[in-house]
Scaffold this motif. Structure first.
Motif, PDB file in Angstrom:
ATOM      1  N   LYS A 229      44.423  41.065  57.842  1.00  0.00           N
ATOM      2  CA  LYS A 229      43.352  40.284  57.242  1.00  0.00           C
ATOM      3  C   LYS A 229      43.779  38.820  57.125  1.00  0.00           C
ATOM      4  O   LYS A 229      44.896  38.530  56.731  1.00  0.00           O
ATOM      5  CB  LYS A 229      43.002  40.826  55.867  1.00  0.00           C
ATOM      6  CG  LYS A 229      42.381  42.201  55.924  1.00  0.00           C
ATOM      7  CD  LYS A 229      42.010  42.697  54.564  1.00  0.00           C
ATOM      8  CE  LYS A 229      41.439  44.112  54.669  1.00  0.00           C
ATOM      9  NZ  LYS A 229      41.086  44.644  53.370  1.00  0.00           N
ATOM     10  N   VAL A 230      42.847  37.937  57.488  1.00  0.00           N
ATOM     11  CA  VAL A 230      43.076  36.498  57.407  1.00  0.00           C
ATOM     12  C   VAL A 230      41.986  35.885  56.555  1.00  0.00           C
ATOM     13  O   VAL A 230      40.816  36.249  56.673  1.00  0.00           O
ATOM     14  CB  VAL A 230      43.045  35.847  58.813  1.00  0.00           C
ATOM     15  CG1 VAL A 230      43.089  34.340  58.719  1.00  0.00           C
ATOM     16  CG2 VAL A 230      44.186  36.353  59.659  1.00  0.00           C
ATOM     17  N   ARG A 231      42.357  34.952  55.702  1.00  0.00           N
ATOM     18  CA  ARG A 231      41.407  34.183  54.901  1.00  0.00           C
ATOM     19  C   ARG A 231      41.654  32.707  55.187  1.00  0.00           C
ATOM     20  O   ARG A 231      42.778  32.242  55.064  1.00  0.00           O
ATOM     21  CB  ARG A 231      41.596  34.456  53.417  1.00  0.00           C
ATOM     22  CG  ARG A 231      41.252  35.865  53.016  1.00  0.00           C
ATOM     23  CD  ARG A 231      41.609  36.138  51.571  1.00  0.00           C
ATOM     24  NE  ARG A 231      41.324  35.015  50.713  1.00  0.00           N
ATOM     25  CZ  ARG A 231      40.420  35.003  49.736  1.00  0.00           C
ATOM     26  NH1 ARG A 231      39.752  36.074  49.466  1.00  0.00           N
ATOM     27  NH2 ARG A 231      40.213  33.936  49.008  1.00  0.00           N
ATOM     28  N   ILE A 232      40.590  31.998  55.548  1.00  0.00           N
ATOM     29  CA  ILE A 232      40.683  30.566  55.792  1.00  0.00           C
ATOM     30  C   ILE A 232      39.818  29.883  54.744  1.00  0.00           C
ATOM     31  O   ILE A 232      38.603  30.085  54.700  1.00  0.00           O
ATOM     32  CB  ILE A 232      40.174  30.196  57.205  1.00  0.00           C
ATOM     33  CG1 ILE A 232      40.963  30.952  58.272  1.00  0.00           C
ATOM     34  CG2 ILE A 232      40.272  28.687  57.422  1.00  0.00           C
ATOM     35  CD1 ILE A 232      40.401  30.797  59.675  1.00  0.00           C
ATOM     36  N   GLY A 233      40.452  29.080  53.889  1.00  0.00           N
ATOM     37  CA  GLY A 233      39.721  28.353  52.856  1.00  0.00           C
ATOM     38  C   GLY A 233      39.156  27.063  53.430  1.00  0.00           C
ATOM     39  O   GLY A 233      39.839  26.343  54.149  1.00  0.00           O
ATOM     40  N   ILE A 234      37.901  26.780  53.098  1.00  0.00           N
ATOM     41  CA  ILE A 234      37.222  25.585  53.575  1.00  0.00           C
ATOM     42  C   ILE A 234      37.101  24.607  52.409  1.00  0.00           C
ATOM     43  O   ILE A 234      36.490  24.933  51.380  1.00  0.00           O
ATOM     44  CB  ILE A 234      35.814  25.914  54.134  1.00  0.00           C
ATOM     45  CG1 ILE A 234      35.878  27.089  55.111  1.00  0.00           C
ATOM     46  CG2 ILE A 234      35.192  24.671  54.756  1.00  0.00           C
ATOM     47  CD1 ILE A 234      36.763  26.861  56.308  1.00  0.00           C
TER      48      ILE A 234
ATOM     49  N   VAL B 283      45.306  28.798  54.749  1.00  0.00           N
ATOM     50  CA  VAL B 283      45.201  29.985  55.597  1.00  0.00           C
ATOM     51  C   VAL B 283      46.123  31.044  55.004  1.00  0.00           C
ATOM     52  O   VAL B 283      47.294  30.780  54.762  1.00  0.00           O
ATOM     53  CB  VAL B 283      45.617  29.691  57.059  1.00  0.00           C
ATOM     54  CG1 VAL B 283      45.573  30.958  57.893  1.00  0.00           C
ATOM     55  CG2 VAL B 283      44.750  28.604  57.664  1.00  0.00           C
ATOM     56  N   GLU B 284      45.573  32.226  54.748  1.00  0.00           N
ATOM     57  CA  GLU B 284      46.370  33.353  54.258  1.00  0.00           C
ATOM     58  C   GLU B 284      46.328  34.460  55.297  1.00  0.00           C
ATOM     59  O   GLU B 284      45.253  34.800  55.800  1.00  0.00           O
ATOM     60  CB  GLU B 284      45.796  33.924  52.957  1.00  0.00           C
ATOM     61  CG  GLU B 284      45.905  33.039  51.776  1.00  0.00           C
ATOM     62  CD  GLU B 284      45.288  33.672  50.535  1.00  0.00           C
ATOM     63  OE1 GLU B 284      45.507  33.110  49.457  1.00  0.00           O
ATOM     64  OE2 GLU B 284      44.596  34.696  50.632  1.00  0.00           O
TER      65      GLU B 284
ATOM     66  N   GLY C  92      52.884  42.344  52.393  1.00  0.00           N
ATOM     67  CA  GLY C  92      52.337  41.398  51.425  1.00  0.00           C
ATOM     68  C   GLY C  92      51.588  40.292  52.126  1.00  0.00           C
ATOM     69  O   GLY C  92      51.147  40.451  53.237  1.00  0.00           O
ATOM     70  N   ARG C  93      51.477  39.163  51.472  1.00  0.00           N
ATOM     71  CA  ARG C  93      50.741  38.042  52.030  1.00  0.00           C
ATOM     72  C   ARG C  93      51.686  36.924  52.458  1.00  0.00           C
ATOM     73  O   ARG C  93      52.676  36.667  51.800  1.00  0.00           O
ATOM     74  CB  ARG C  93      49.747  37.488  51.022  1.00  0.00           C
ATOM     75  CG  ARG C  93      48.631  38.452  50.779  1.00  0.00           C
ATOM     76  CD  ARG C  93      47.578  37.833  49.968  1.00  0.00           C
ATOM     77  NE  ARG C  93      46.484  38.802  49.877  1.00  0.00           N
ATOM     78  CZ  ARG C  93      45.251  38.487  49.704  1.00  0.00           C
ATOM     79  NH1 ARG C  93      44.907  37.252  49.587  1.00  0.00           N
ATOM     80  NH2 ARG C  93      44.335  39.416  49.635  1.00  0.00           N
ATOM     81  N   HIS C  94      51.309  36.281  53.544  1.00  0.00           N
ATOM     82  CA  HIS C  94      52.055  35.139  54.079  1.00  0.00           C
ATOM     83  C   HIS C  94      51.098  33.958  54.104  1.00  0.00           C
ATOM     84  O   HIS C  94      50.079  34.017  54.770  1.00  0.00           O
ATOM     85  CB  HIS C  94      52.559  35.455  55.488  1.00  0.00           C
ATOM     86  CG  HIS C  94      53.263  34.310  56.140  1.00  0.00           C
ATOM     87  ND1 HIS C  94      54.485  33.902  55.735  1.00  0.00           N
ATOM     88  CD2 HIS C  94      52.890  33.506  57.150  1.00  0.00           C
ATOM     89  CE1 HIS C  94      54.852  32.876  56.498  1.00  0.00           C
ATOM     90  NE2 HIS C  94      53.876  32.612  57.347  1.00  0.00           N
ATOM     91  N   ARG C  95      51.400  32.919  53.369  1.00  0.00           N
ATOM     92  CA  ARG C  95      50.514  31.763  53.292  1.00  0.00           C
ATOM     93  C   ARG C  95      50.988  30.654  54.203  1.00  0.00           C
ATOM     94  O   ARG C  95      52.167  30.346  54.256  1.00  0.00           O
ATOM     95  CB  ARG C  95      50.497  31.202  51.882  1.00  0.00           C
ATOM     96  CG  ARG C  95      49.444  31.772  51.048  1.00  0.00           C
ATOM     97  CD  ARG C  95      49.194  30.890  49.879  1.00  0.00           C
ATOM     98  NE  ARG C  95      47.996  31.399  49.262  1.00  0.00           N
ATOM     99  CZ  ARG C  95      47.630  31.180  48.042  1.00  0.00           C
ATOM    100  NH1 ARG C  95      48.354  30.420  47.283  1.00  0.00           N
ATOM    101  NH2 ARG C  95      46.536  31.698  47.576  1.00  0.00           N
ATOM    102  N   VAL C  96      50.037  30.034  54.865  1.00  0.00           N
ATOM    103  CA  VAL C  96      50.293  28.834  55.646  1.00  0.00           C
ATOM    104  C   VAL C  96      49.362  27.794  55.080  1.00  0.00           C
ATOM    105  O   VAL C  96      48.143  27.909  55.204  1.00  0.00           O
ATOM    106  CB  VAL C  96      49.979  29.051  57.142  1.00  0.00           C
ATOM    107  CG1 VAL C  96      50.262  27.792  57.925  1.00  0.00           C
ATOM    108  CG2 VAL C  96      50.776  30.218  57.694  1.00  0.00           C
ATOM    109  N   GLY C  97      49.903  26.781  54.380  1.00  0.00           N
ATOM    110  CA  GLY C  97      49.050  25.812  53.721  1.00  0.00           C
ATOM    111  C   GLY C  97      48.913  24.519  54.498  1.00  0.00           C
ATOM    112  O   GLY C  97      49.849  24.050  55.126  1.00  0.00           O
TER     113      GLY C  97
END
Length: 76
Positions: free
Chosen positions: A5-10, A62-63, A69-74
């Protein structure tokens, strides 16, 4: 292989794009390339074939959810 699962914050619109991908390393590389090349829009296709375009300068975060677990790329 299980989809990730990927989450992209706008930024500035309080919106999150949720996608499922197969390859985290390839996805990370594509995001980083979009920033490095100064692309206007980052296009991504998820495992179901859904294509989403996000303005690169509006990506807030971007998560990527990994099995452990989760890997964040900010960015931003």
């Amino acid at each position: 292989m299980t989809a990730l699962k990927v989450r992209i914050g706008i930024a500035e619109v309080n919106r999150v794009v949720d996608l499922e991908i197969d390859d985290a390393a390839e996805f990370e590389s594509t995001v980083e390339s979009a920033f490095a090349e100064g692309a206007q829009v980052f296009w991504v296709e998820d495992v179901s074939g859904q294509r989403v375009g996000v303005p690169v300068n509006k990506i807030a975060f971007v998560e990527i959810e990994q099995a452990e677990g989760r890997h964040r790329v900010g960015f931003g």
